[in-house]
Structure formats: structure tokens, C-alpha cells
Design a protein around this motif. Structure first.
Motif, mmCIF file in Angstrom:
data_model
loop_
_atom_site.group_PDB
_atom_site.id
_atom_site.type_symbol
_atom_site.label_atom_id
_atom_site.label_comp_id
_atom_site.label_asym_id
_atom_site.label_seq_id
_atom_site.Cartn_x
_atom_site.Cartn_y
_atom_site.Cartn_z
ATOM 1 N N THR A 29 0.845 -1.198 0.000
ATOM 2 C CA THR A 29 0.000 0.000 0.000
ATOM 3 C C THR A 29 0.877 1.244 0.000
ATOM 4 N N ASP A 30 2.198 1.056 -0.118
ATOM 5 C CA ASP A 30 3.159 2.160 -0.113
ATOM 6 C C ASP A 30 3.051 2.937 -1.431
ATOM 7 N N LYS A 31 2.690 4.209 -1.332
ATOM 8 C CA LYS A 31 2.477 5.040 -2.527
ATOM 9 C C LYS A 31 3.725 5.133 -3.396
ATOM 10 N N ARG A 32 4.891 5.226 -2.765
ATOM 11 C CA ARG A 32 6.150 5.360 -3.504
ATOM 12 C C ARG A 32 6.418 4.096 -4.329
ATOM 13 N N ILE A 33 6.167 2.939 -3.743
ATOM 14 C CA ILE A 33 6.393 1.680 -4.458
ATOM 15 C C ILE A 33 5.378 1.514 -5.578
ATOM 16 N N ILE A 34 4.111 1.817 -5.305
ATOM 17 C CA ILE A 34 3.069 1.704 -6.329
ATOM 18 C C ILE A 34 3.398 2.614 -7.509
ATOM 19 N N GLU A 35 3.754 3.850 -7.234
ATOM 20 C CA GLU A 35 4.086 4.793 -8.304
ATOM 21 C C GLU A 35 5.300 4.316 -9.099
ATOM 22 N N GLY A 36 6.336 3.859 -8.408
ATOM 23 C CA GLY A 36 7.542 3.384 -9.079
ATOM 24 C C GLY A 36 7.282 2.186 -9.967
#
Length: 70
Positions: A29-36
């Protein structure tokens, strides 16, 4: 969100690993990982977990979409 893949995804901005796939997938659910992962071309699917986890994923996904549209 759940993403399928193998190995490690590198974050060139931070010059370190963004995430590592385990058993062929990663759930986050980590936004940074999802975006990357989305920027790297991975397609995510919403997890079938608890209501709180699903809500967190939807919020993270909306934030990424808004950032990418700008």
C-alpha cells in the motif's frame, strides 16, 4: 496493490532497490512503491484482503493517478 514480477526493481532516483518480488509477486500500500512500479510498466491489481487494506490501496492508487496526470 498486488504486482507480479521477478527479482528486484531499481529506483534510479534514490539509487537503491525500490522493491523485491517474493514468490513472483509483491503486495503493498506504499504510494512510492506503487508509483515506481507503475512508472516501470508493471500493472497492479487490487488485493482481495481486508476492507481497511483495500481502502488504503484505493487511496494510494488515486494519489498516484493524480500525480501522474499533473
Amino acid at each position: 496493490m498486488r504486482f507480479e514480477g521477478h527479482g528486484v526493481v531499481w529506483d534510479p532516483k534514490a539509487n537503491k532497490a525500490l522493491c523485491r518480488f517474493k514468490d513472483g509477486f509483491i503486495e503493498t500500500t506504499d504510494k512510492r512503491i506503487i508509483e515506481g512500479l507503475k512508472k516501470a510498466g508493471y500493472k497492479g491489481t487490487k488485493s482481495t484482503g481486508t476492507a481497511a487494506k483495500d481502502a488504503a490501496e484505493e487511496a494510494a492508487d488515486e494519489d498516484v493517478t493524480e500525480v501522474n496526470e499533473a
